[in-house]
Design a protein around this motif. Structure first.
Motif, PDB file in Angstrom:
ATOM      1  N   ARG A  47      -0.058 -12.673  10.609  1.00  0.00           N
ATOM      2  CA  ARG A  47      -0.458 -11.705  11.627  1.00  0.00           C
ATOM      3  C   ARG A  47       0.709 -10.835  12.073  1.00  0.00           C
ATOM      4  N   ARG A  48       1.873 -11.461  12.243  1.00  0.00           N
ATOM      5  CA  ARG A  48       3.010 -10.672  12.716  1.00  0.00           C
ATOM      6  C   ARG A  48       3.491  -9.708  11.639  1.00  0.00           C
ATOM      7  N   VAL A  49       3.492 -10.137  10.393  1.00  0.00           N
ATOM      8  CA  VAL A  49       3.861  -9.223   9.316  1.00  0.00           C
ATOM      9  C   VAL A  49       2.907  -8.034   9.294  1.00  0.00           C
ATOM     10  N   ALA A  50       1.620  -8.282   9.467  1.00  0.00           N
ATOM     11  CA  ALA A  50       0.639  -7.196   9.492  1.00  0.00           C
ATOM     12  C   ALA A  50       0.933  -6.220  10.618  1.00  0.00           C
ATOM     13  N   ARG A  51       1.250  -6.746  11.810  1.00  0.00           N
ATOM     14  CA  ARG A  51       1.570  -5.861  12.940  1.00  0.00           C
ATOM     15  C   ARG A  51       2.815  -5.033  12.648  1.00  0.00           C
ATOM     16  N   MET A  52       3.821  -5.660  12.080  1.00  0.00           N
ATOM     17  CA  MET A  52       5.066  -4.946  11.793  1.00  0.00           C
ATOM     18  C   MET A  52       4.831  -3.839  10.767  1.00  0.00           C
ATOM     19  N   LEU A  53       4.035  -4.110   9.775  1.00  0.00           N
ATOM     20  CA  LEU A  53       3.736  -3.081   8.780  1.00  0.00           C
ATOM     21  C   LEU A  53       2.874  -1.977   9.365  1.00  0.00           C
ATOM     22  N   ASP A  54       1.902  -2.349  10.182  1.00  0.00           N
ATOM     23  CA  ASP A  54       1.078  -1.330  10.851  1.00  0.00           C
ATOM     24  C   ASP A  54       1.938  -0.411  11.713  1.00  0.00           C
ATOM     25  N   ASP A  55       2.853  -1.011  12.484  1.00  0.00           N
ATOM     26  CA  ASP A  55       3.702  -0.228  13.382  1.00  0.00           C
ATOM     27  C   ASP A  55       4.664   0.675  12.615  1.00  0.00           C
ATOM     28  N   PHE A  56       5.194   0.176  11.523  1.00  0.00           N
ATOM     29  CA  PHE A  56       6.169   0.954  10.749  1.00  0.00           C
ATOM     30  C   PHE A  56       5.490   2.061   9.936  1.00  0.00           C
ATOM     31  N   ALA A  57       4.260   1.837   9.511  1.00  0.00           N
ATOM     32  CA  ALA A  57       3.503   2.803   8.697  1.00  0.00           C
ATOM     33  C   ALA A  57       4.304   3.235   7.472  1.00  0.00           C
ATOM     34  N   PRO A  58       4.565   2.320   6.565  1.00  0.00           N
ATOM     35  CA  PRO A  58       5.390   2.659   5.391  1.00  0.00           C
ATOM     36  C   PRO A  58       4.669   3.590   4.435  1.00  0.00           C
ATOM     37  N   GLU A  59       5.466   4.241   3.602  1.00  0.00           N
ATOM     38  CA  GLU A  59       4.927   5.060   2.523  1.00  0.00           C
ATOM     39  C   GLU A  59       5.071   4.363   1.169  1.00  0.00           C
ATOM     40  N   ALA A  60       5.770   3.232   1.175  1.00  0.00           N
ATOM     41  CA  ALA A  60       5.889   2.388  -0.015  1.00  0.00           C
ATOM     42  C   ALA A  60       6.270   0.992   0.453  1.00  0.00           C
ATOM     43  N   VAL A  61       5.808  -0.012  -0.277  1.00  0.00           N
ATOM     44  CA  VAL A  61       6.105  -1.412   0.070  1.00  0.00           C
ATOM     45  C   VAL A  61       6.677  -2.114  -1.159  1.00  0.00           C
ATOM     46  N   HIS A  62       7.801  -2.788  -0.937  1.00  0.00           N
ATOM     47  CA  HIS A  62       8.383  -3.629  -1.990  1.00  0.00           C
ATOM     48  C   HIS A  62       8.513  -5.046  -1.458  1.00  0.00           C
ATOM     49  N   ILE A  63       7.949  -6.007  -2.188  1.00  0.00           N
ATOM     50  CA  ILE A  63       7.994  -7.409  -1.803  1.00  0.00           C
ATOM     51  C   ILE A  63       8.984  -8.105  -2.719  1.00  0.00           C
ATOM     52  N   ALA A  64      10.101  -8.544  -2.156  1.00  0.00           N
ATOM     53  CA  ALA A  64      11.219  -9.020  -2.974  1.00  0.00           C
ATOM     54  C   ALA A  64      11.138 -10.489  -3.337  1.00  0.00           C
ATOM     55  N   THR A  65      10.385 -11.286  -2.568  1.00  0.00           N
ATOM     56  CA  THR A  65      10.376 -12.735  -2.790  1.00  0.00           C
ATOM     57  C   THR A  65       8.965 -13.286  -2.671  1.00  0.00           C
ATOM     58  N   GLU A  66       8.795 -14.491  -3.214  1.00  0.00           N
ATOM     59  CA  GLU A  66       7.471 -15.117  -3.257  1.00  0.00           C
ATOM     60  C   GLU A  66       7.276 -16.164  -2.162  1.00  0.00           C
ATOM     61  N   GLY A  67       8.016 -16.042  -1.048  1.00  0.00           N
ATOM     62  CA  GLY A  67       7.894 -16.987   0.059  1.00  0.00           C
ATOM     63  C   GLY A  67       6.809 -16.587   1.041  1.00  0.00           C
ATOM     64  N   PRO A  68       6.784 -17.223   2.217  1.00  0.00           N
ATOM     65  CA  PRO A  68       5.729 -16.942   3.204  1.00  0.00           C
ATOM     66  C   PRO A  68       5.630 -15.468   3.601  1.00  0.00           C
ATOM     67  N   LEU A  69       6.777 -14.804   3.773  1.00  0.00           N
ATOM     68  CA  LEU A  69       6.725 -13.385   4.137  1.00  0.00           C
ATOM     69  C   LEU A  69       6.179 -12.551   2.988  1.00  0.00           C
ATOM     70  N   GLY A  70       6.557 -12.909   1.773  1.00  0.00           N
ATOM     71  CA  GLY A  70       6.042 -12.200   0.612  1.00  0.00           C
ATOM     72  C   GLY A  70       4.534 -12.314   0.492  1.00  0.00           C
ATOM     73  N   TRP A  71       4.022 -13.533   0.668  1.00  0.00           N
ATOM     74  CA  TRP A  71       2.568 -13.722   0.601  1.00  0.00           C
ATOM     75  C   TRP A  71       1.854 -12.960   1.721  1.00  0.00           C
ATOM     76  N   ALA A  72       2.458 -12.926   2.907  1.00  0.00           N
ATOM     77  CA  ALA A  72       1.836 -12.214   4.027  1.00  0.00           C
ATOM     78  C   ALA A  72       1.781 -10.714   3.766  1.00  0.00           C
ATOM     79  N   ALA A  73       2.869 -10.153   3.250  1.00  0.00           N
ATOM     80  CA  ALA A  73       2.883  -8.722   2.948  1.00  0.00           C
ATOM     81  C   ALA A  73       1.916  -8.400   1.810  1.00  0.00           C
ATOM     82  N   ARG A  74       1.839  -9.269   0.830  1.00  0.00           N
ATOM     83  CA  ARG A  74       0.881  -9.101  -0.267  1.00  0.00           C
ATOM     84  C   ARG A  74      -0.542  -9.034   0.272  1.00  0.00           C
ATOM     85  N   ALA A  75      -0.882  -9.928   1.202  1.00  0.00           N
ATOM     86  CA  ALA A  75      -2.229  -9.943   1.784  1.00  0.00           C
ATOM     87  C   ALA A  75      -2.516  -8.640   2.521  1.00  0.00           C
TER      88      ALA A  75
END
Length: 338
Positions: free
Chosen positions: A62-90
């Motif tokens: 949920r927090r990763v989603a909020r951070m991405l919503d707030d930042f409004a990126p124009e591109a996303v790169h997920i560098a690792t396969e850990g919990p943050l990576g899975w959250a950003a992927r979702a």
């Protein structure tokens, strides 16, 4: 461009992945891009099993989603396969947005070594994680070929670079030890295969610079070896250039940035002829790759430092950054809103 970089590996961790990502973020900033790094310090974390110095974000979706919503990126790169990576992927999948990933570490081999599970099991999980990515950035041609053979159809080569100002030839006064000095610099963990180096019958001194879960055990097992911990890039650079040969015993690294750092410091490399060394050294006369690691280390003593330096200077960070940008899949704000 507004770029979100999501990584479970970040400072103050000390490893090749963190160094690559931190340098990349700096290079992107120099080019005028706005980079938001989403990393573990912003979350409640737990210690990674068998790697207590590595924090893993606890239920971060949920927090990763909020951070991405707030930042409004124009591109996303997920560098690792850990919990943050899975959250950003979702988040990306939920919003039907393209993203890129990277394959920095051979986790399937590490997991198999530590737990005994068949290596095919974690590879199946890795294929699931990276499958929806527009591209999986691979740090070397060998890893690219391996992943393609294992069913990663979206694997894409991505070169790595070295900071030739931090890592450069100079006085060898950092280590006051009998010469020749054979050194390893990096994480001290089981997957680095350090006993293969420390058990060698070599003249002079054997030095291990770094920390990790295997350090205490190796210090007891190899009391004649010298173990050091350095603080900051200045000391790290002095440690590299103080050596006569850099010995890299790992058989599982995807690249081995420390080999480039050694070469930039004018120090030749001895390693096994496996993924990583084959990509960094290849057929260049700046290191010796041999299944007989002792023979490789002794032969490397004859390699001119200037040749090593010239080879490392081919791996520029401007090229690395340009390749990274070319692999991104930018999307419009309109697509995100939809």
């Amino acid at each position: 461009m507004r770029i979100a970089l999501v990584t479970d590996a970040w400072t103050p961790q000390r490893n090749g992945v963190v160094r690559v990502l931190a340098t990349l973020v700096g290079s992107l900033g120099d080019l005028g891009h706005v980079v938001r790094v989403i990393e573990p310090s912003a979350f409640t974390t737990i210690a990674c099993p068998s790697y207590p110095e590595i924090p893993l974000a606890l239920l971060p979706r949920r927090r990763v989603a909020r951070m991405l919503d707030d930042f409004a990126p124009e591109a996303v790169h997920i560098a690792t396969e850990g919990p943050l990576g899975w959250a950003a992927r979702a988040w990306c999948l939920e919003h039907r947005l393209p993203f890129t990933t990277a394959y920095h570490t051979k986790f399937p081999e590490y997991i198999s070594t530590r737990t005994g599970v068949p290596v095919s099991w974690p590879y199946a999980l890795m294929r699931r994680f990276h499958g929806p990515a527009a591209a999986v950035l691979c740090p070397s041609p060998s890893v690219h070929r391996e992943l393609r053979q294992k069913g990663f159809a979206n694997a894409t080569p991505w070169s790595h670079g070295v900071d030739t100002q931090v890592f450069c030839p100079g006085p060898k006064d950092f280590l006051d030890l009998p010469r020749p000095v054979f050194i390893y610099v990096g994480r001290v963990a089981v997957e680095k295969n350090l006993p293969a180096f420390l058990s060698l019958d070599l003249p002079g001194s054997k030095v291990v610079v770094g920390d990790g879960p295997a350090r205490a055990g190796l210090m007891k097992r190899f009391p004649k070896a010298h173990f050091r911990i350095v603080n900051g890039d200045e000391e790290l650079g002095r440690a590299f250039r103080a050596a006569d040969v850099f010995v890299f015993p790992s058989r599982t690294d995807t690249f081995g940035l420390v080999m480039l750092e050694a070469l930039a410091s004018g120090v030749p490399v001895a390693a096994f002829p496996v993924t990583g060394p084959l990509d960094v050294i290849g057929g260049a006369p700046v290191g010796v790759l041999d299944e007989d690691l002792r023979a490789a280390a002794l032969r490397a003593l004859t390699i001119p430092p200037a040749d090593c330096r010239r080879h490392a200077q081919r791996f520029s960070w401007s090229r690395v950054t340009a390749e990274f940008l070319s692999h991104l899949r930018p999307f419009t704000r309109r697509a995100q809103a939809g």
